[in-house]
Design an enzyme around this catalytic site. Structure first.
Site, PDB file in Angstrom:
ATOM      1  N   GLY A  88      -9.244  -8.512  -9.728  1.00 22.28           N
ATOM      2  CA  GLY A  88      -7.907  -7.989  -9.471  1.00 22.28           C
ATOM      3  C   GLY A  88      -7.077  -8.980  -8.689  1.00 22.28           C
ATOM      4  O   GLY A  88      -7.583  -9.988  -8.184  1.00 22.28           O
TER       5      GLY A  88
ATOM      6  N   GLY B 247      -3.029  -9.303  -6.309  1.00 26.56           N
ATOM      7  CA  GLY B 247      -1.821  -8.696  -5.775  1.00 26.56           C
ATOM      8  C   GLY B 247      -0.809  -9.774  -5.460  1.00 26.56           C
ATOM      9  O   GLY B 247      -0.983 -10.940  -5.829  1.00 26.56           O
ATOM     10  N   ASN B 248       0.268  -9.394  -4.761  1.00 29.88           N
ATOM     11  CA  ASN B 248       1.308 -10.364  -4.428  1.00 29.88           C
ATOM     12  C   ASN B 248       0.817 -11.447  -3.479  1.00 29.88           C
ATOM     13  O   ASN B 248       1.229 -12.599  -3.585  1.00 29.88           O
ATOM     14  CB  ASN B 248       2.511  -9.643  -3.796  1.00 29.88           C
ATOM     15  CG  ASN B 248       3.206  -8.726  -4.776  1.00 29.88           C
ATOM     16  OD1 ASN B 248       3.218  -8.985  -5.972  1.00 29.88           O
ATOM     17  ND2 ASN B 248       3.783  -7.637  -4.275  1.00 29.88           N
TER      18      ASN B 248
ATOM     19  N   VAL C 172      -8.671 -10.322  -5.652  1.00 26.01           N
ATOM     20  CA  VAL C 172      -9.883  -9.549  -5.363  1.00 26.01           C
ATOM     21  C   VAL C 172     -11.000 -10.031  -6.271  1.00 26.01           C
ATOM     22  O   VAL C 172     -10.824 -10.134  -7.484  1.00 26.01           O
ATOM     23  CB  VAL C 172      -9.641  -8.038  -5.573  1.00 26.01           C
ATOM     24  CG1 VAL C 172     -10.909  -7.251  -5.224  1.00 26.01           C
ATOM     25  CG2 VAL C 172      -8.472  -7.562  -4.727  1.00 26.01           C
TER      26      VAL C 172
ATOM     27  N   LYS D 187     -11.390  -8.934  -0.908  1.00 27.09           N
ATOM     28  CA  LYS D 187      -9.955  -9.199  -0.969  1.00 27.09           C
ATOM     29  C   LYS D 187      -9.680 -10.479  -0.200  1.00 27.09           C
ATOM     30  O   LYS D 187      -9.928 -10.557   1.010  1.00 27.09           O
ATOM     31  CB  LYS D 187      -9.185  -8.016  -0.372  1.00 27.09           C
ATOM     32  CG  LYS D 187      -7.677  -8.111  -0.503  1.00 27.09           C
ATOM     33  CD  LYS D 187      -7.030  -6.835   0.024  1.00 27.09           C
ATOM     34  CE  LYS D 187      -5.511  -6.868  -0.121  1.00 27.09           C
ATOM     35  NZ  LYS D 187      -4.890  -5.612   0.374  1.00 27.09           N
TER      36      LYS D 187
ATOM     37  N   ASP E 119       2.022   4.267  -0.210  1.00 25.33           N
ATOM     38  CA  ASP E 119       1.965   3.555  -1.491  1.00 25.33           C
ATOM     39  C   ASP E 119       1.015   4.261  -2.453  1.00 25.33           C
ATOM     40  O   ASP E 119       0.244   3.622  -3.167  1.00 25.33           O
ATOM     41  CB  ASP E 119       1.524   2.103  -1.280  1.00 25.33           C
ATOM     42  CG  ASP E 119       1.805   1.220  -2.493  1.00 25.33           C
ATOM     43  OD1 ASP E 119       2.661   1.609  -3.321  1.00 25.33           O
ATOM     44  OD2 ASP E 119       1.176   0.154  -2.621  1.00 25.33           O
TER      45      ASP E 119
END
Length: 433
Positions: A76, A78-79, A83, A98, A191
């Site tokens: 995975g 993110g910004n 991950v 992460k 969120d």
């Protein structure tokens, strides 16, 4: 590794990372070379490898290992992070790592990250993704997280279509349980969305990603930061004014429930300004196939006025969730600290804790290791080992079992409880208290 460093095996072995042994346990280098496997515990072997073994040292240098974790492929991104899947070299459990590049984090992002770590460390619930350990190097920060393994809710619905009414009840009840626990501890998620609702391999739900979460002094404290994904954002977030945290999470839960039972979002638009207008107008259409009790719950949640939205206890007592047997004991937070294994008297440890204590002893984790790592909290490798083992033992004992669904039978006791909840939380003034 330089030859001089190789010759200092005993000193390095004694003092690397945890002081894994003491001088009384060390014998001659000849004896160490002859029978090392008979004298070293798994923890001692691992720490020695991390110091002396060329392949292990190389893996640590290039990032294929981080602390006690063997890093695998990416799962995975993110910004500000990516991950990766990893395996604990000592316990063999899978975890998610992460990874954040510290050089790319501005002051605001660093502050959010500190808050994320603090909030996750203060929560312990079977439907919240658990943080096991935090590691830091000069250039990177690593969050060692529970690996759910079953994908996320958004992917499941996008690829397989809407959930059945029964599936929706099971998923939503677990999200509700997690959010209720968070709010009781004065933490607002901010969120909640389908991408942040994860499945474990046995179907248990985990609410994840606390990057926008915040801890408040009380649940009526005003907040002023726009957070989260626009399709899940409550009307008050689009008004550029302060807002109260809990109703924002409640609204997002209503959007989530709509998405689960219909396979689409209630508010959709090509641009954010158009989406904003749609949310402020509060116009959405529920398909006729959605059951009447579920429709009533959604309409009770997606109310433009925050104080008029359903309170969490009202949701628990609603008709749609009545058949769900959700109530499970929540483990106390002190269990996340292994020091209680040493402080407990005879017979005070429960079955899970006794099993974890036995595994730690077999791995070579001593009372001295636990005592020496007190104060480090989430940044302790020994505490990380303990938390991973505790999670495994509790999971194997059914702590993360999916809620059961009973037959829709008239139950006077549950009807009385539901009526009590509705009376207790019907006031606008106490709906958020």
């Amino acid at each position: 590794m330089p030859e001089k460093a190789r010759q200092r095996s005993t000193q390095v072995y004694q003092h690397y990372l945890y002081t894994v042994t003491d001088s009384s346990e060390c014998s001659s280098e000849k004896e160490e070379d002859e029978e090392p496997s008979k004298r070293l515990t798994p923890l001692e072997k691992l720490t020695l490898e991390m110091c002396k073994d060329e392949n292990t040292v190389k893996e640590l240098t290039v990032g294929k290992r981080v602390g006690f974790y063997k890093v695998r492929g990416q799962i995975g991104c993110g910004n500000f992070s990516k991950v990766k899947l990893a395996t604990h070299a000592l316990t063999k459990d899978k975890v998610a790592v992460k990874i954040m590049d510290k050089m790319r984090l501005d002051v605001q992002t660093q502050r959010m990250l500190t808050r994320e770590i603090s909030n996750m460390e203060s929560l312990y619930h079977p439907n919240l993704l658990q943080l096991f350990e935090v590691l830091e190097t000069p250039s990177r920060l690593y969050l060692i997280l529970e690996f759910a393994g079953g994908g996320d809710l958004h992917t499941r619905i996008s690829s397989g279509g809407k959930l059945t009414d029964l599936e929706s009840k099971i998923v939503f009840a677990q999200i509700l349980s997690a959010v209720k626990y968070m709010h009781e501890n004065n933490i607002i998620h901010r969120d909640l969305k389908a991408e942040n609702v994860l499945y474990t391999t046995n179907g248990c739900i985990k609410v994840a990603d606390f990057g926008f979460s915040t801890k408040v002094n009380n649940r009526n404290q005003a907040l002023d930061t726009f957070c989260g994904s626009p399709p899940y954002a409550a009307p008050e977030l689009f008004k550029d004014d302060s807002y109260i945290g809990p109703p924002v999470d409640v609204w997002a839960m209503g959007v989530l429930l709509f998405f689960m039972v219909t396979g689409s979002l209630p508010f959709r638009a090509d641009t954010v300004p158009k989406l904003r207008q749609s949310v402020l107008e509060g116009a959405y259409v529920l398909p006729i196939w959605v059951s009447a009790p579920c429709q009533r719950l959604i309409r009770g949640i997606l109310k433009p006025e925050p104080s008029e939205r359903c309170a969490l206890d009202q949701m628990l007592g609603c008709e749609w969730l009545l058949p769900v047997e959700l109530f499970r004991p929540i483990p106390p937070l002190y269990q996340l600290n292994p020091i209680h294994l040493l402080e407990a008297g005879p017979g005070e440890l429960d079955r899970d804790q006794e099993e974890v204590k036995g595994i730690l002893e077999k791995l070579g984790v001593t009372p001295e290791h636990i005592l020496n790592n007190q104060g480090k909290r989430i940044r302790s490798p020994i505490n990380g080992v303990y938390r991973i083992l505790l999670h495994r033992v509790k999971r194997n004992r059914g702590a993360e079992s999916v809620p059961s669904i009973s037959g829709v039978v008239k139950d006077p006791k549950r009807d009385s409880l539901r009526a009590y909840r509705n009376l207790r939380h019907s006031s606008k003034l106490c709906a958020l208290s």
